[in-house]
Design a protein around this motif. Structure first.
Motif, PDB file in Angstrom:
ATOM      1  N   GLU A   1      -9.881 -11.814  -2.168  1.00 39.09           N
ATOM      2  CA  GLU A   1     -10.866 -10.882  -2.724  1.00 39.09           C
ATOM      3  C   GLU A   1     -11.410  -9.978  -1.618  1.00 39.09           C
ATOM      4  O   GLU A   1     -11.478  -8.762  -1.765  1.00 39.09           O
ATOM      5  N   TYR A   2     -11.775 -10.577  -0.494  1.00 41.69           N
ATOM      6  CA  TYR A   2     -12.304  -9.803   0.633  1.00 41.69           C
ATOM      7  C   TYR A   2     -11.287  -8.766   1.096  1.00 41.69           C
ATOM      8  O   TYR A   2     -11.595  -7.605   1.304  1.00 41.69           O
ATOM      9  N   VAL A   3     -10.021  -9.212   1.223  1.00 40.23           N
ATOM     10  CA  VAL A   3      -8.951  -8.318   1.699  1.00 40.23           C
ATOM     11  C   VAL A   3      -8.785  -7.164   0.727  1.00 40.23           C
ATOM     12  O   VAL A   3      -8.703  -5.993   1.125  1.00 40.23           O
ATOM     13  N   ALA A   4      -8.802  -7.504  -0.590  1.00 41.58           N
ATOM     14  CA  ALA A   4      -8.620  -6.454  -1.611  1.00 41.58           C
ATOM     15  C   ALA A   4      -9.713  -5.417  -1.488  1.00 41.58           C
ATOM     16  O   ALA A   4      -9.453  -4.205  -1.530  1.00 41.58           O
TER      17      ALA A   4
ATOM     18  N   ASP B   1     -10.207   8.816  10.451  1.00 38.63           N
ATOM     19  CA  ASP B   1      -9.203   8.006  11.139  1.00 38.63           C
ATOM     20  C   ASP B   1      -9.850   6.800  11.802  1.00 38.63           C
ATOM     21  O   ASP B   1      -9.377   5.659  11.658  1.00 38.63           O
ATOM     22  N   ALA B   2     -10.994   7.091  12.497  1.00 37.73           N
ATOM     23  CA  ALA B   2     -11.705   5.985  13.172  1.00 37.73           C
ATOM     24  C   ALA B   2     -12.180   4.948  12.151  1.00 37.73           C
ATOM     25  O   ALA B   2     -12.024   3.728  12.358  1.00 37.73           O
ATOM     26  N   LEU B   3     -12.710   5.440  11.053  1.00 38.10           N
ATOM     27  CA  LEU B   3     -13.196   4.532   9.982  1.00 38.10           C
ATOM     28  C   LEU B   3     -12.053   3.704   9.428  1.00 38.10           C
ATOM     29  O   LEU B   3     -12.180   2.480   9.263  1.00 38.10           O
ATOM     30  N   VAL B   4     -10.957   4.361   9.168  1.00 35.29           N
ATOM     31  CA  VAL B   4      -9.770   3.673   8.639  1.00 35.29           C
ATOM     32  C   VAL B   4      -9.337   2.600   9.629  1.00 35.29           C
ATOM     33  O   VAL B   4      -9.038   1.470   9.241  1.00 35.29           O
ATOM     34  N   TYR B   5      -9.327   2.912  10.901  1.00 37.05           N
ATOM     35  CA  TYR B   5      -8.908   1.964  11.909  1.00 37.05           C
ATOM     36  C   TYR B   5      -9.790   0.721  11.880  1.00 37.05           C
ATOM     37  O   TYR B   5      -9.322  -0.410  11.854  1.00 37.05           O
ATOM     38  N   LYS B   6     -11.091   0.995  11.815  1.00 39.57           N
ATOM     39  CA  LYS B   6     -12.050  -0.119  11.799  1.00 39.57           C
ATOM     40  C   LYS B   6     -11.879  -0.974  10.535  1.00 39.57           C
ATOM     41  O   LYS B   6     -11.921  -2.201  10.576  1.00 39.57           O
ATOM     42  N   LEU B   7     -11.677  -0.308   9.441  1.00 37.21           N
ATOM     43  CA  LEU B   7     -11.510  -1.045   8.176  1.00 37.21           C
ATOM     44  C   LEU B   7     -10.256  -1.908   8.213  1.00 37.21           C
ATOM     45  O   LEU B   7     -10.267  -3.054   7.755  1.00 37.21           O
ATOM     46  N   VAL B   8      -9.203  -1.336   8.796  1.00 32.87           N
ATOM     47  CA  VAL B   8      -7.952  -2.094   8.906  1.00 32.87           C
ATOM     48  C   VAL B   8      -8.174  -3.326   9.769  1.00 32.87           C
ATOM     49  O   VAL B   8      -7.716  -4.424   9.445  1.00 32.87           O
ATOM     50  N   LYS B   9      -8.960  -3.141  10.812  1.00 33.51           N
ATOM     51  CA  LYS B   9      -9.269  -4.281  11.682  1.00 33.51           C
ATOM     52  C   LYS B   9     -10.052  -5.354  10.902  1.00 33.51           C
ATOM     53  O   LYS B   9      -9.781  -6.541  10.982  1.00 33.51           O
ATOM     54  N   LEU B  10     -10.984  -4.859  10.127  1.00 32.57           N
ATOM     55  CA  LEU B  10     -11.794  -5.779   9.300  1.00 32.57           C
ATOM     56  C   LEU B  10     -10.922  -6.563   8.331  1.00 32.57           C
ATOM     57  O   LEU B  10     -11.041  -7.788   8.178  1.00 32.57           O
ATOM     58  N   LYS B  11     -10.020  -5.830   7.704  1.00 29.05           N
ATOM     59  CA  LYS B  11      -9.096  -6.428   6.730  1.00 29.05           C
ATOM     60  C   LYS B  11      -8.261  -7.507   7.413  1.00 29.05           C
ATOM     61  O   LYS B  11      -8.111  -8.619   6.884  1.00 29.05           O
ATOM     62  N   GLU B  12      -7.728  -7.151   8.604  1.00 29.29           N
ATOM     63  CA  GLU B  12      -6.929  -8.125   9.339  1.00 29.29           C
ATOM     64  C   GLU B  12      -7.772  -9.353   9.673  1.00 29.29           C
ATOM     65  O   GLU B  12      -7.313 -10.493   9.602  1.00 29.29           O
ATOM     66  N   GLY B  13      -9.037  -9.070  10.049  1.00 26.85           N
ATOM     67  CA  GLY B  13      -9.971 -10.165  10.370  1.00 26.85           C
ATOM     68  C   GLY B  13     -10.110 -11.114   9.180  1.00 26.85           C
ATOM     69  O   GLY B  13      -9.990 -12.327   9.313  1.00 26.85           O
ATOM     70  N   TYR B  14     -10.343 -10.549   7.982  1.00 32.72           N
ATOM     71  CA  TYR B  14     -10.467 -11.378   6.771  1.00 32.72           C
ATOM     72  C   TYR B  14      -9.206 -12.157   6.514  1.00 32.72           C
ATOM     73  O   TYR B  14      -9.228 -13.351   6.216  1.00 32.72           O
ATOM     74  N   ALA B  15      -8.067 -11.432   6.659  1.00 32.88           N
ATOM     75  CA  ALA B  15      -6.769 -12.048   6.354  1.00 32.88           C
ATOM     76  C   ALA B  15      -6.477 -13.184   7.319  1.00 32.88           C
ATOM     77  O   ALA B  15      -5.913 -14.212   6.931  1.00 32.88           O
ATOM     78  N   SER B  16      -6.839 -13.014   8.592  1.00 33.71           N
ATOM     79  CA  SER B  16      -6.481 -14.014   9.606  1.00 33.71           C
ATOM     80  C   SER B  16      -7.490 -15.150   9.675  1.00 33.71           C
ATOM     81  O   SER B  16      -7.294 -16.101  10.405  1.00 33.71           O
ATOM     82  N   GLU B  17      -8.553 -15.054   8.949  1.00 33.95           N
ATOM     83  CA  GLU B  17      -9.642 -16.034   9.056  1.00 33.95           C
ATOM     84  C   GLU B  17      -9.171 -17.467   8.826  1.00 33.95           C
ATOM     85  O   GLU B  17      -9.481 -18.373   9.571  1.00 33.95           O
TER      86      GLU B  17
END
Lengths: 190, 690
Positions: free
Chosen positions: B68-71, B296-312
């Motif tokens: 859910e978080y990743v979505a 672009d910067a926002l997208v980068y940060k969001l992608v990082k966040l997404k990866e963070g959720y996914a890798s948790e």
């Protein structure tokens, strides 16, 4: 009989009676003549329970009580004045006059009007007995009266009529009416 | 017996196994003991399985949350890109872009809010702490972007207006080109000067460039600035060119030039309006630029966040739990199977040994029991710690019991023999006595019959008494009615007496009236008397003439006197009458009182009679009851007499029975002797036999 009496008036009744009596007396006189001369008629009456008789001539009428008015300045025995069919009469209480005890008031008390033309005076007596008829045999002489008759003695005659056990004294009303004390009813002044 | 030995042997085998273990390692011994216990192992398997299921459920739940978080984060990335695109479109004045931009911005804000506020709206767990920093940075960037988006949205009207005017310019551009082309054609056909034709051709080029430059204003940037500058110079040249053409051509082309100028004026007007919006357009363009740059910067940060959720989850220990539990359950299951197999093998071995021992002991026991079959009760089977030990023990106990029993039987048989003789005598005596009893019972029955007869006569007497009592009730009733009649008579008498008394009183009153009349008569006679006296006086005065009258007067006077006397007598009589009347009234009153008293007494008498009546009735009832009871007793006595007869019969029967009993006892004695003989073949130890 009663019916007959009612139908008749008093006068007729008296006439009938007179006729009947005369017829009877006539028959009697024919049977024993002279007997009538031996009889004495008088009126019998009572004072202080004592019996007295007076000749018929001395009495004019016997009266029933009627109203009396006082007469001032008179003796106590003078009861007063009364009116008898228009005639003024003086009423004297004879018992008190004779200083006898006063009789008790009773229905029998009567007034006897003295037959004296000089004064219209009646004496109140205890009772009037009525006509008394005495035969000669019943008449006795009496020289001296008993002490209880002393007050009345001045007016008594020397005759006494004896009937059975009773003595009837003859009281002379004329003598009484002429007596100085009786006539002088006024109270002495002074 | 088998069951008991098995239960005692099995735990023994277990302790034997434990005793073989080395004594020093007590801790290991306990654990080994536990690990050898089947129940413990089964429990262990069960516990591991439960752990496995629980860990799987937990992981499934956690994966859901992570997905859910990743979505949500992916959605944010998509929105960021969309916002950048739509911002560009909006700046170009495309109307739908504004709406899309607003929607995307709103969605971004709400989604981000959910993530920041620990996902409460999605029912998710809190964002892990190590991702919170990144999330906050994303939120900071978004605030900037959102502000710029708002700037663009604020310039919506200006941009739309500018766009419409640009469109108007674009619409006008073909006409401009056409006019210029016509002009060039005319100039060519009219063989104008070369310089004039050149100017006209240049006008065509300028017109197209002007339109191009106007279109460059909205996209903004450096190009726009250059375009505006070029546009200004182009206008100046264009106006100048038109003037040159007018001058060169004169009236021949005036109409054409007028029309061209009109088209050019329209374009110029639009361009002026567009330029009037320059400031707003510039703001929007700057904002758009910013959004574009920062996206672009926002997208980068969001992608990082997404990866963070996914890798948790990959780092969590929980991922290995199912494997751990699976391994644990498998190991414990294997251990369980091994323990089970070991136990089975030991049990089989023990069973074999036991069977051999049992066989041996059974053979020994059978040898010993052979003597018992010959009636030898002296044997004592050997008791050993074998399978037959218990049997031997039991047989020994049974033989001992039998010894005791046979001894008892011998004794009992002897006793029966002696006792039965006595019993026989007693039974005979009983029979004789029963005969005596029967004759006595006959006597008793006769007595009872006599009692019944006397009871019956008493019952009849009681009936007669009851009749008498009822008669007395009648008499009392009659008496009561007589008394009532008396009372009635009394009251009638009283009223009669009262009436009489009244009459007598009236009589008294009448006599009073008579008295008055008599008084009147008296008065009249008095007056008559007086009148007669007066009349006689008058007669006397009249002399001889009144003589007759005087006689009448005398008569009248006598009458008057007589009437007066009569009146006096009447008065006396009246006095008597009055006193008699009053005494009569008094007597009447007394009599009335007497009557009242008598009435009261009669009343009392009446109530007494009523009481007598009641008592007599009760008496009659009681006597009847006595009669009934006596009759019943008589019946009972009769019954008793009959019962006595039966008792007599029974007694006779019991006498006969006693006789039979005596005979039976005799037979019993014989049987006892036979029994003694039978028992004697058993061999007993010396002590028991005595």
């Amino acid at each position: 009989m009663r019916a007959d009496l009612r139908e008749l008036d008093p006068i007729t009744l008296l006439q009938q009676m007179e006729r009947a009596v005369l017829a009877r007396e006539k028959a009697q006189s024919q049977a024993g003549a002279g007997e009538a001369q031996d009889q004495w008629y008088g009126i019998g009456y009572m004072i202080n329970n004592k019996r007295f008789v007076s000749p018929l001539k001395h009495v004019r009428e016997v009266l029933l009580h009627s109203h009396v008015v006082d007469v001032p300045e008179t003796r106590s025995w003078l009861r007063g004045l009364a009116n008898s069919r228009g005639n003024l009469i003086t009423v004297v209480d004879i018992a008190e006059f004779l200083q006898w005890p006063l009789p008790e008031n009773s229905d029998t008390g009567r007034w006897m009007l003295i037959n004296d033309t000089r004064l219209n005076c009646a004496i109140a007596v205890q009772e009037v007995i009525g006509l008394k008829l005495f035969r000669d045999s019943q008449i006795h002489a009496c020289e001296k009266h008993t002490s209880d008759l002393k007050p009345v003695a001045p007016f008594l005659t020397s005759r006494v009529f004896k009937e059975d056990s009773n003595d009837w004294y003859e009281l002379d009303l004329m003598m009484l009416s002429k007596h100085k004390t009786f006539v002088n009813a006024a109270l002495q002044s002074g | 017996m088998d069951a008991t030995t098995e239960t005692t042997l099995l735990p023994g085998a277990l302790t034997l196994g434990d005793a073989e273990a080395p004594a020093g390692k007590s801790r290991r011994k306990i654990s080994r003991g536990l690990l050898s216990d089947e129940r413990f192992l089964a429990l262990l398997v069960f516990v591991f399985l439960v752990g496995l299921i629980a860990s799987l459920v937990y992981l499934a739940y956690r994966n859901d949350r992570q997905t859910e978080y990743v979505a949500q984060t992916s959605r944010l990335v998509m929105l960021t890109q969309g916002i950048a695109k739509e911002a560009g479109n909006a700046i170009l004045g495309q109307a739908p872009a504004f709406k899309k931009l607003e929607e995307a911005s709103g969605e971004f804000s709400s989604t981000l809010k959910i993530l920041v506020e620990s996902g409460s709206g999605l029912g998710l767990q809190t964002t892990p702490a190590r991702l919170t920093y990144t999330l906050h940075k994303v939120a900071g960037d978004w605030d900037e972007t959102a502000r710029n988006v708002q700037l663009i949205l604020d310039q919506k009207e200006a941009l739309l207006q500018a766009r419409s005017h640009v469109n108007a310019v674009n619409d006008a551009s073909p006409e401009l080109v056409e006019r210029i082309d016509e002009l060039v054609d005319l100039l060519l056909s009219s063989r104008a000067k070369r310089s004039v034709i050149k100017t006209a051709a240049r006008m065509g080029m300028l017109g197209q460039r002007m339109i191009k430059n106007i279109n460059l204003v909205l996209p903004g940037g450096a190009q726009a600035t250059d375009a505006v500058a070029l546009f200004s110079s182009d206008i100046a040249y264009f106006e100048k060119a038109i003037k040159q053409l007018r001058h060169a051509t004169g009236k021949a082309l005036k109409n054409r030039l007028d029309r061209l100028e009109k088209v050019f004026d329209g374009i110029l007007q639009n361009a002026k309006i567009i330029l009037s919006y320059a400031r707003q357009i510039s703001i929007a363009q700057n904002a758009g630029q910013f959004i574009n740059n920062s996206s672009d910067a926002l997208v980068y940060k969001l992608v990082k966040l997404k990866e963070g959720y996914a890798s948790e989850n990959n780092t969590s220990l929980a991922n290995y739990l199912p494997w751990l539990f699976s391994l644990g359950s498998l190991l414990s299951l294997l251990r369980l199977i091994r323990v089970r197999l070991t136990l089975e093998a030991a049990k089989a071995k023990r069973q074999q040994m036991k069977n051999q021992r049992t066989q041996r002991s059974i053979t020994t026991l059978l040898e010993q029991m052979g003597a018992l079959a010959d009636g030898d009760l002296t044997i004592k089977p050997e008791v050993k710690d074998t399978a037959t030990g218990a049997i031997a023990d039991a047989v020994g106990f049974a033989v001992q019991e039998m010894r005791y029993l046979v001894g008892r039987i011998q004794q009992a048989a002897k006793q029966i023999t002696t006792t039965s003789d006595q019993s026989q005598e007693i039974a005979e005596e009983l029979s004789n006595k029963a005969g005596q009893q029967a004759s006595q019972i006959v006597d008793v029955a006769a007595y009872i019959q006599e009692i019944a007869r006397s009871m019956e006569s008493m019952s009849s007497d009681a009936k007669k008494s009851a009749d008498v009592a009822l008669q007395s009730v009648d008499v009392a009733k009659k008496g009561a009615s007589s008394v009532q009649a008396t009372i009635d008579g009394m009251s009638a008498m009283r009223s009669q007496m009262q009436t009489t008394s009244k009459r007598i009183k009236r009589l008294g009153e009448s006599s009073q009236q008579i008295g008055d009349i008599v008084a009147l008569i008296n008065e009249l006679s008095d007056q008559t008397n007086v009148l007669s006296v007066n009349a006689s006086i008058q007669a006397a005065m009249a002399g001889e003439a009144g003589r007759g009258f005087s006689v009448v007067v005398d008569e009248v006077q006598q009458l008057a006197e007589r009437s007066s006397q009569g009146a006096r007598q009447i008065t006396d009589i009246l006095k008597h009458i009055r006193s008699d009347t009053s005494s009569a009234v008094k007597s009447m009153e007394e009599a009335t009182r007497g009557v009242v008293e008598s009435t009261r007494l009669a009343d009392q008498a009446g109530s007494s009679l009523m009481e007598i009546q009641r008592v007599s009735e009760r008496l009659a009832q009681l006597i009847t009851e006595i009669s009934r009871v006596a009759h019943k007793h008589s019946d009972s006595a009769m019954n008793a007499s009959q019962d006595m007869a039966e008792v007599k019969n029974i007694t006779i029967e019991s006498s006969a029975s006693a006789r039979k009993v005596a005979d039976m006892i005799e037979r019993l004695a014989e049987l006892a002797k036979e029994l003694q003989k039978s028992v004697s073949r058993f061999k007993l130890p010396k002590a028991d036999a005595s």
